[in-house]
Motif scaffolding. Structure first.
Motif, PDB file in Angstrom:
ATOM      1  N   ARG A  96      -0.241  11.254   3.696  1.00 16.22           N
ATOM      2  CA  ARG A  96       0.447  10.377   2.761  1.00 16.22           C
ATOM      3  C   ARG A  96      -0.493   9.279   2.291  1.00 16.22           C
ATOM      4  NH1 ARG A  96       6.239   8.978   5.473  1.00 16.22           N
ATOM      5  NH2 ARG A  96       4.869   7.976   6.981  1.00 16.22           N
ATOM      6  N   GLY A  97      -0.167   8.746   1.121  1.00 17.84           N
ATOM      7  CA  GLY A  97      -0.991   7.695   0.569  1.00 17.84           C
ATOM      8  C   GLY A  97      -0.827   6.377   1.298  1.00 17.84           C
ATOM      9  N   VAL A  98      -1.927   5.656   1.456  1.00 13.80           N
ATOM     10  CA  VAL A  98      -1.931   4.273   1.929  1.00 13.80           C
ATOM     11  C   VAL A  98      -2.821   3.476   0.996  1.00 13.80           C
ATOM     12  CG1 VAL A  98      -1.549   4.918   4.349  1.00 13.80           C
ATOM     13  CG2 VAL A  98      -3.890   4.645   3.503  1.00 13.80           C
ATOM     14  N   PHE A  99      -2.617   2.177   0.954  1.00 17.58           N
ATOM     15  CA  PHE A  99      -3.485   1.306   0.181  1.00 17.58           C
ATOM     16  C   PHE A  99      -4.447   0.592   1.120  1.00 17.58           C
ATOM     17  CE2 PHE A  99       0.211   0.767  -2.993  1.00 17.58           C
ATOM     18  CZ  PHE A  99      -0.119   1.961  -3.624  1.00 17.58           C
ATOM     19  N   LYS A 100      -5.725   0.671   0.792  1.00 16.11           N
ATOM     20  CA  LYS A 100      -6.767  -0.050   1.506  1.00 16.11           C
ATOM     21  C   LYS A 100      -7.416  -1.040   0.541  1.00 16.11           C
ATOM     22  CE  LYS A 100      -7.789   3.595   4.875  1.00 16.11           C
ATOM     23  NZ  LYS A 100      -8.873   4.403   5.504  1.00 16.11           N
ATOM     24  N   SER A 101      -8.421  -1.760   1.016  1.00 16.57           N
ATOM     25  CA  SER A 101      -9.098  -2.720   0.146  1.00 16.57           C
ATOM     26  C   SER A 101     -10.576  -2.796   0.485  1.00 16.57           C
ATOM     27  CB  SER A 101      -8.457  -4.107   0.253  1.00 16.57           C
ATOM     28  OG  SER A 101      -8.618  -4.640   1.547  1.00 16.57           O
ATOM     29  N   ALA A 102     -11.342  -3.281  -0.486  1.00 13.96           N
ATOM     30  CA  ALA A 102     -12.774  -3.487  -0.324  1.00 13.96           C
ATOM     31  C   ALA A 102     -13.153  -4.732  -1.121  1.00 13.96           C
ATOM     32  CB  ALA A 102     -13.565  -2.278  -0.813  1.00 13.96           C
ATOM     33  N   VAL A 103     -14.258  -5.376  -0.741  1.00 12.97           N
ATOM     34  CA  VAL A 103     -14.695  -6.593  -1.436  1.00 12.97           C
ATOM     35  C   VAL A 103     -16.106  -6.404  -1.975  1.00 12.97           C
ATOM     36  CG1 VAL A 103     -13.205  -8.190  -0.189  1.00 12.97           C
ATOM     37  CG2 VAL A 103     -15.439  -7.598   0.756  1.00 12.97           C
ATOM     38  N   SER A 104     -16.417  -7.197  -3.016  1.00 12.95           N
ATOM     39  CA  SER A 104     -17.731  -7.115  -3.658  1.00 12.95           C
ATOM     40  C   SER A 104     -18.088  -8.461  -4.261  1.00 12.95           C
ATOM     41  CB  SER A 104     -17.708  -6.052  -4.767  1.00 12.95           C
ATOM     42  OG  SER A 104     -18.938  -6.023  -5.468  1.00 12.95           O
ATOM     43  N   VAL A 105     -19.394  -8.765  -4.258  1.00 14.26           N
ATOM     44  CA  VAL A 105     -19.868  -9.982  -4.915  1.00 14.26           C
ATOM     45  C   VAL A 105     -20.504  -9.693  -6.265  1.00 14.26           C
ATOM     46  CG1 VAL A 105     -20.186 -11.254  -2.767  1.00 14.26           C
ATOM     47  CG2 VAL A 105     -22.076  -9.874  -3.683  1.00 14.26           C
ATOM     48  N   ASP A 106     -20.743  -8.415  -6.562  1.00 15.10           N
ATOM     49  CA  ASP A 106     -21.358  -8.072  -7.848  1.00 15.10           C
ATOM     50  C   ASP A 106     -20.557  -7.045  -8.644  1.00 15.10           C
ATOM     51  OD1 ASP A 106     -21.820  -5.748  -6.418  1.00 15.10           O
ATOM     52  OD2 ASP A 106     -24.009  -5.891  -6.474  1.00 15.10           O
ATOM     53  N   GLY A 107     -19.469  -6.524  -8.068  1.00 11.48           N
ATOM     54  CA  GLY A 107     -18.661  -5.530  -8.757  1.00 11.48           C
ATOM     55  C   GLY A 107     -19.237  -4.131  -8.708  1.00 11.48           C
ATOM     56  N   PHE A 108     -20.390  -3.989  -8.079  1.00 14.42           N
ATOM     57  CA  PHE A 108     -21.045  -2.681  -8.021  1.00 14.42           C
ATOM     58  C   PHE A 108     -21.076  -2.122  -6.608  1.00 14.42           C
ATOM     59  CE2 PHE A 108     -24.691   0.218  -7.920  1.00 14.42           C
ATOM     60  CZ  PHE A 108     -24.403   1.034  -9.007  1.00 14.42           C
ATOM     61  N   GLU A 112     -15.772  -1.911   2.394  1.00 15.15           N
ATOM     62  CA  GLU A 112     -14.369  -1.692   2.740  1.00 15.15           C
ATOM     63  C   GLU A 112     -13.936  -2.647   3.847  1.00 15.15           C
ATOM     64  OE1 GLU A 112     -11.488   1.889   4.403  1.00 15.15           O
ATOM     65  OE2 GLU A 112     -13.221   2.402   3.137  1.00 15.15           O
ATOM     66  N   GLU A 113     -12.748  -3.220   3.694  1.00 14.50           N
ATOM     67  CA  GLU A 113     -12.197  -4.119   4.690  1.00 14.50           C
ATOM     68  C   GLU A 113     -11.429  -3.325   5.750  1.00 14.50           C
ATOM     69  OE1 GLU A 113     -11.260  -8.235   2.624  1.00 14.50           O
ATOM     70  OE2 GLU A 113     -10.323  -6.603   1.505  1.00 14.50           O
ATOM     71  N   THR A 114     -11.359  -3.880   6.946  1.00 11.40           N
ATOM     72  CA  THR A 114     -10.695  -3.201   8.052  1.00 11.40           C
ATOM     73  C   THR A 114      -9.188  -3.149   7.825  1.00 11.40           C
ATOM     74  OG1 THR A 114     -12.394  -3.984   9.583  1.00 11.40           O
ATOM     75  CG2 THR A 114     -10.320  -3.241  10.551  1.00 11.40           C
ATOM     76  N   GLY A 115      -8.591  -2.037   8.195  1.00 11.50           N
ATOM     77  CA  GLY A 115      -7.141  -1.947   8.197  1.00 11.50           C
ATOM     78  C   GLY A 115      -6.550  -1.367   6.932  1.00 11.50           C
ATOM     79  N   ILE A 116      -5.229  -1.243   6.946  1.00 10.79           N
ATOM     80  CA  ILE A 116      -4.449  -0.702   5.835  1.00 10.79           C
ATOM     81  C   ILE A 116      -3.611  -1.823   5.255  1.00 10.79           C
ATOM     82  CG2 ILE A 116      -2.528   0.855   5.261  1.00 10.79           C
ATOM     83  CD1 ILE A 116      -3.665   2.785   7.369  1.00 10.79           C
ATOM     84  N   ARG A 117      -3.617  -1.956   3.940  1.00  7.65           N
ATOM     85  CA  ARG A 117      -2.860  -3.016   3.291  1.00  7.65           C
ATOM     86  C   ARG A 117      -1.377  -2.670   3.187  1.00  7.65           C
ATOM     87  NH1 ARG A 117      -7.388  -4.271   4.111  1.00  7.65           N
ATOM     88  NH2 ARG A 117      -6.191  -4.973   5.894  1.00  7.65           N
ATOM     89  N   LEU A 118      -1.062  -1.396   2.867  1.00  6.76           N
ATOM     90  CA  LEU A 118       0.335  -0.991   2.698  1.00  6.76           C
ATOM     91  C   LEU A 118       0.440   0.499   2.953  1.00  6.76           C
ATOM     92  CD1 LEU A 118       2.813  -2.775   1.787  1.00  6.76           C
ATOM     93  CD2 LEU A 118       2.684  -1.543  -0.395  1.00  6.76           C
ATOM     94  N   SER A 119       1.557   0.930   3.548  1.00  8.28           N
ATOM     95  CA  SER A 119       1.767   2.337   3.879  1.00  8.28           C
ATOM     96  C   SER A 119       3.094   2.824   3.310  1.00  8.28           C
ATOM     97  CB  SER A 119       1.778   2.548   5.401  1.00  8.28           C
ATOM     98  OG  SER A 119       0.567   2.157   5.990  1.00  8.28           O
ATOM     99  N   ALA A 120       3.176   4.120   3.067  1.00  7.89           N
ATOM    100  CA  ALA A 120       4.429   4.755   2.678  1.00  7.89           C
ATOM    101  C   ALA A 120       5.328   4.899   3.903  1.00  7.89           C
ATOM    102  CB  ALA A 120       4.143   6.124   2.058  1.00  7.89           C
ATOM    103  N   GLY A 121       6.600   5.258   3.651  1.00  9.05           N
ATOM    104  CA  GLY A 121       7.457   5.591   4.771  1.00  9.05           C
ATOM    105  C   GLY A 121       8.808   4.909   4.811  1.00  9.05           C
ATOM    106  N   ASP A 122       9.137   4.078   3.815  1.00 10.92           N
ATOM    107  CA  ASP A 122      10.427   3.412   3.809  1.00 10.92           C
ATOM    108  C   ASP A 122      11.391   4.084   2.830  1.00 10.92           C
ATOM    109  OD1 ASP A 122       9.835   1.437   5.761  1.00 10.92           O
ATOM    110  OD2 ASP A 122       8.638   0.366   4.277  1.00 10.92           O
TER     111      ASP A 122
END
Length: 197
Positions: A96-108, A112-122
């Motif tokens: 199933r899909g989950v949302f993760k995140s990553a950060v950048s200082v130049d956009g290139f 990737e940041e640790t953990g899952i931001r949001l999960s399916a299942g409700d």
């Protein structure tokens, strides 16, 4: 409430004018564009589960940049502070899909940041979550809009636009209820999906 009758039916009613075709083929999906500090524009899109990017001086003619930005799909990008960006994206976890995140200082280059931001299942997204879109609200609050999927069978499913809230952009709580609902099932593809805030 939003109904199917609210959709523009002809060109005379539609206030949008198509300028040009930016995508060279239909393998590019879910574009997201940011303007860089130097005035150029960078577009992110995915081909399968490879996040790619393209650069432009005018926001109309884009040149694909080499390599892959990260593994994932459906990018949503916000500037979290001056010169620093966060990308939310979909990844697959246990089918199933989950949302993760990553950060950048130049956009290139993205980290990737640790953990899952949001999960399916409700109740309204029990089978999948797709198409995140994130905005910053006053008081350093964040709001995410996304599509929750309930699958009827292998070929039919329903998407509803849902939302979640965050105080820091990392820890998210789903908001109760549905932001925009659908009125027919299976989903009429031009009705309710791909929220963009």
């Amino acid at each position: 409430d939003f109904t199917k009758d609210d959709i523009f039916d002809d060109e005379e009613e539609n206030p949008w004018i198509i300028e040009k075709n930016i995508f060279p083929n239909n393998s590019w999906h879910n574009p997201e564009v940011i303007q860089l500090p130097d005035g150029r524009f960078r577009m992110y899109f995915h081909i399968g589960v490879e996040m790619k990017s393209a650069i432009s001086n005018d926001g109309q003619t884009f040149t694909v940049e080499p390599g892959t930005r990260l593994a994932g799909s459906m990018p949503a990008i916000v500037e979290i502070e001056s010169g620093r960006w966060r990308m939310y994206f979909q990844s697959i976890d246990s089918g199933r899909g989950v949302f993760k995140s990553a950060v950048s200082v130049d956009g290139f280059t993205w980290q990737e940041e640790t953990g899952i931001r949001l999960s399916a299942g409700d109740q309204w997204d029990k089978d999948n979550i797709v198409h995140p879109s994130v905005i910053k609200l006053p008081g350093n609050q964040w709001k995410m809009y996304y599509d929750g999927e309930i699958r009827k069978d292998a070929n039919n499913f329903t998407w509803r636009i849902l939302s979640a809230s965050s105080n820091d952009g990392l820890n998210w709580t789903k908001d109760a209820g549905v932001r925009i609902n659908v009125f027919e099932e299976p989903l009429d593809a031009d009705l309710v999906w791909s929220s963009s805030a």
